[in-house]
Structure formats: structure tokens, C-alpha cells
Design a protein around this motif. Structure first.
Motif, PDB file in Angstrom:
ATOM      1  N   ASP A 186     -90.725 -34.172 -33.612  1.00 34.37           N
ATOM      2  CA  ASP A 186     -90.886 -34.536 -35.016  1.00 34.37           C
ATOM      3  C   ASP A 186     -91.014 -33.313 -35.926  1.00 34.37           C
ATOM      4  N   ARG A 187     -91.433 -32.175 -35.347  1.00 38.03           N
ATOM      5  CA  ARG A 187     -91.529 -30.939 -36.114  1.00 38.03           C
ATOM      6  C   ARG A 187     -91.239 -29.789 -35.155  1.00 38.03           C
ATOM      7  N   PHE A 188     -90.307 -28.926 -35.539  1.00 38.82           N
ATOM      8  CA  PHE A 188     -89.944 -27.834 -34.632  1.00 38.82           C
ATOM      9  C   PHE A 188     -89.463 -26.634 -35.428  1.00 38.82           C
ATOM     10  N   MET A 189     -89.434 -25.477 -34.751  1.00 37.92           N
ATOM     11  CA  MET A 189     -89.059 -24.223 -35.393  1.00 37.92           C
ATOM     12  C   MET A 189     -88.189 -23.413 -34.446  1.00 37.92           C
ATOM     13  N   PHE A 190     -86.996 -23.018 -34.907  1.00 35.91           N
ATOM     14  CA  PHE A 190     -86.131 -22.160 -34.111  1.00 35.91           C
ATOM     15  C   PHE A 190     -86.446 -20.711 -34.450  1.00 35.91           C
ATOM     16  N   THR A 191     -86.673 -19.892 -33.412  1.00 38.66           N
ATOM     17  CA  THR A 191     -87.126 -18.527 -33.641  1.00 38.66           C
ATOM     18  C   THR A 191     -86.152 -17.461 -33.154  1.00 38.66           C
ATOM     19  N   GLY A 192     -84.978 -17.848 -32.663  1.00 37.83           N
ATOM     20  CA  GLY A 192     -83.990 -16.875 -32.216  1.00 37.83           C
ATOM     21  C   GLY A 192     -84.392 -16.215 -30.904  1.00 37.83           C
ATOM     22  N   PHE A 193     -84.055 -14.932 -30.758  1.00 37.41           N
ATOM     23  CA  PHE A 193     -84.405 -14.167 -29.561  1.00 37.41           C
ATOM     24  C   PHE A 193     -85.722 -13.414 -29.786  1.00 37.41           C
ATOM     25  N   PRO A 194     -86.640 -13.433 -28.827  1.00 31.67           N
ATOM     26  CA  PRO A 194     -87.872 -12.633 -28.955  1.00 31.67           C
ATOM     27  C   PRO A 194     -87.547 -11.142 -28.959  1.00 31.67           C
ATOM     28  N   PRO A 195     -88.382 -10.315 -29.611  1.00 29.81           N
ATOM     29  CA  PRO A 195     -88.180  -8.857 -29.573  1.00 29.81           C
ATOM     30  C   PRO A 195     -88.220  -8.346 -28.132  1.00 29.81           C
ATOM     31  N   ARG A 196     -87.513  -7.239 -27.894  1.00 25.27           N
ATOM     32  CA  ARG A 196     -87.429  -6.705 -26.524  1.00 25.27           C
ATOM     33  C   ARG A 196     -88.648  -5.868 -26.146  1.00 25.27           C
ATOM     34  N   ASP A 197     -89.140  -5.050 -27.075  1.00 22.20           N
ATOM     35  CA  ASP A 197     -90.201  -4.102 -26.745  1.00 22.20           C
ATOM     36  C   ASP A 197     -91.578  -4.756 -26.804  1.00 22.20           C
ATOM     37  N   LYS A 198     -92.512  -4.186 -26.050  1.00 22.94           N
ATOM     38  CA  LYS A 198     -93.817  -4.813 -25.841  1.00 22.94           C
ATOM     39  C   LYS A 198     -94.602  -5.001 -27.137  1.00 22.94           C
ATOM     40  N   LYS A 199     -94.724  -3.949 -27.946  1.00 27.05           N
ATOM     41  CA  LYS A 199     -95.535  -4.058 -29.163  1.00 27.05           C
ATOM     42  C   LYS A 199     -94.931  -5.022 -30.175  1.00 27.05           C
TER      43      LYS A 199
ATOM     44  N   GLN B  53     -98.321 -21.799 -35.175  1.00 34.81           N
ATOM     45  CA  GLN B  53     -97.310 -22.794 -35.510  1.00 34.81           C
ATOM     46  C   GLN B  53     -97.539 -24.061 -34.692  1.00 34.81           C
ATOM     47  N   GLU B  54     -97.730 -25.167 -35.364  1.00 32.10           N
ATOM     48  CA  GLU B  54     -98.037 -26.403 -34.656  1.00 32.10           C
ATOM     49  C   GLU B  54     -96.794 -27.138 -34.184  1.00 32.10           C
TER      50      GLU B  54
END
Length: 295
Positions: free
Chosen positions: A142-155, A167-168
Motif C-alpha cells: 500500500d506504500r512503498f519507495m524505490f531507492t535504486g542501487f545502494p552506495p558501494r562504499d562503507k561510509k 521510512q515506514e
């Protein structure tokens, strides 16, 4: 100034062509639509992220339209040329390697330039990996968020996870097989053991969905090494300890970190788990909270 587009009426003020955003199969060639095939045949030009991949599709459906390259590394030069051709009256179909163009790819830049130039941009809907994964995940839709690819580096990854921690809505993201374990480890540290669906090879012969907690999926990957590109569907932040009260204020905002941890300890939770819950509430790394309250 507002700009109105009438997709299926002639633009009286110009003779520009139309930029079509054409959805292509994400695996199974039968997922292409009749409208997509017709559009690819009728346009003057097809701009593709990977011409070799798209040529296979065009050959299969006997589409002879001229094919040109448009991707992240040539988008400035190629994009300006495509806009020029559109202004001259040629219609162009934009496709990505798979699924909908302009989602996590440079097609979004071309769309922006086309809109600014007054060129009609028309979607030709088709398959999409993130939404396909969402609807089979078993998690809330009912509620969602597309975030693409996560960053590669740790920080940067830690900072990215922190921003998303409250984000709920259900979260959707893509990840490559060689970074999958590292990303899941970071999620477990920053978000706790949320429910997740790991999907891969969608619409293909080896389509697979692994559903469980993050820790269970990590254990599964130890016995079953990651293969293929993944779409991850993760449950959003739990409604409860981090929610706003009746006055709209989150209950812990006035507390110091030590008081926040003590609140959970007073509920009978051991200190280690209390630190973990306080970190989740605040979207902080667990280690940072631990160090702050044990100085």
C-alpha cells in the motif's frame, strides 16, 4: 509557467517529434506489448542503453529501425543530438537493457531535456523488475519507495541506510550479486532483522524469491552463493517505538541517548538489545550508540 502536454493531439505551436519511453522485457520476451512492438517499428530511431542487447530483441521481433547508443558515458553528446533530431521532427523510442527506461538509468536526463524543450514524452508501459518483485514479496504494497542501487562504499552506505531507517513504506532496491552480502550485513547492523524478499532472474527460467528475515537470507546465501542481479524488497520501519505521539512529536526526541537506552532497560530489555532499539529509533549505527553510552 505550467506546461501542458496533450499526448495524442498535434502540437499546434511546433512540428517536433515525440520521445517514446518503451518498456521492454526483463527476461521473458513474451512480456513485450503489441504497442511496444508497433512503436519500435514506427519511430525513426531507437536509442538504447546497450545496442548489442537491444539488437537481439529487435532481431527476434523483426524490427529494422535504426539503432543508436545512449548511455551514462555518452549521454551529454548523444543526448543533445537526440534532442536536435526530435526538434527537427523525428520521433525516437528510448529503451533500456530491460524494463522501463529512465528508472535508475540516464534516460531520466533525456526526458528532462525533452520536457524543457517542449517535446512530447509518451510512456509505452511494460515490465518492471522492482514492481514485479514487490507484488510477489508478501510484504505490504500500500506504500512503498524505490531507492535504486545502494552506495558501494562503507561510509556512504551507512549514511544512506541511516536516511532510510525511518521510512515506514516497503523499500525496493536493486543490488549486484558480488555486493549483496555486504549490503545485507549493513542493513542488519543499521535496521535490525527486518523481513525481506530477495528476488532474482524475474520472468526467466530460474526465477527465485527467497523470503525471510535478513539474517535468514544471509544464512541462505552461505549455502547458495548469489547469482544474477537481485531486486530486494524490505519491510519499512516498524510502527511503534519510533512513531509520533498525539501531538506529532516523536517520544524520544527530548531524551539524551543514555535516557533513551534506559527507557528500554526499564521495560525489562537487556542493555545490548536496548542499545540496538535506540539506534534503530534514531537511525544511528549501533556501534555509535554503544560508544556514546559506555564512555
Amino acid at each position: 509557467m505550467i506546461q501542458i502536454q496533450k499526448s495524442f493531439k498535434d502540437q499546434a505551436d511546433n512540428d517536433y517529434g515525440t520521445l517514446y519511453l518503451v518498456g521492454t522485457p526483463i527476461g521473458n520476451l513474451e512480456d513485450i506489448t503489441y504497442r511496444a512492438i508497433r512503436t519500435l517499428k514506427e519511430v525513426q530511431l531507437i536509442a538504447a542503453e546497450d545496442t548489442r542487447q537491444t539488437r537481439k530483441l529487435l532481431t527476434h521481433f523483426e524490427i529494422a529501425t535504426r539503432l543508436v547508443s545512449y548511455h551514462e558515458h555518452n549521454k551529454q553528446a548523444s543526448g543533445s543530438e537526440l534532442i536536435r533530431l526530435l526538434i527537427e521532427g523525428q520521433s525516437i523510442a528510448l529503451v533500456s537493457d530491460a524494463g522501463l527506461p529512465a528508472v535508475s538509468d540516464p534516460g531520466a536526463d533525456l526526458v528532462k531535456d525533452a520536457v524543457e524543450a517542449g517535446i512530447k514524452v509518451v510512456p509505452i508501459p511494460g515490465a518492471n523488475a522492482a514492481l514485479s518483485a514487490l507484488i510477489i514479496s508478501g510484504l505490504p504494497t500500500d506504500r512503498f519507495m524505490f531507492t535504486g542501487f545502494p552506495p558501494r562504499d562503507k561510509k556512504p552506505l551507512a549514511e544512506w541506510l541511516t536516511r532510510l531507517s525511518r521510512q515506514e513504506g516497503t523499500l525496493m532496491m536493486y543490488e549486484s550479486p558480488h555486493r549483496l552480502k555486504k549490503t545485507l550485513d549493513a542493513m542488519l547492523e543499521h535496521w535490525g532483522d527486518r523481513r525481506i524478499a530477495m528476488t532474482r532472474e524475474l520472468t526467466k527460467r530460474h526465477e527465485e524469491a527467497a523470503r525471510g528475515s535478513i539474517s535468514e537470507c544471509l544464512a541462505f546465501l552461505e549455502e547458495n552463493p548469489p547469482l544474477g542481479e537481485y531486486c530486494l524488497i524490505i519491510e519499512g520501519a516498524a510502527s511503534g517505538s519510533g512513531d509520533a505521539g498525539d501531538n506529532g512529536e516523536i517520544w524520544w526526541t527530548t531524551l539524551e541517548l543514555e535516557e533513551h537506552v534506559a527507557h528500554y532497560e526499564n521495560e525489562g530489555i537487556d542493555r545490548k538489545e536496548a542499545i540496538k532499539k535506540a539506534a534503530q529509533d534514531r537511525g544511528l549505527p549501533k556501534r555509535e550508540v554503544y560508544n556514546a553510552v559506555n564512555r
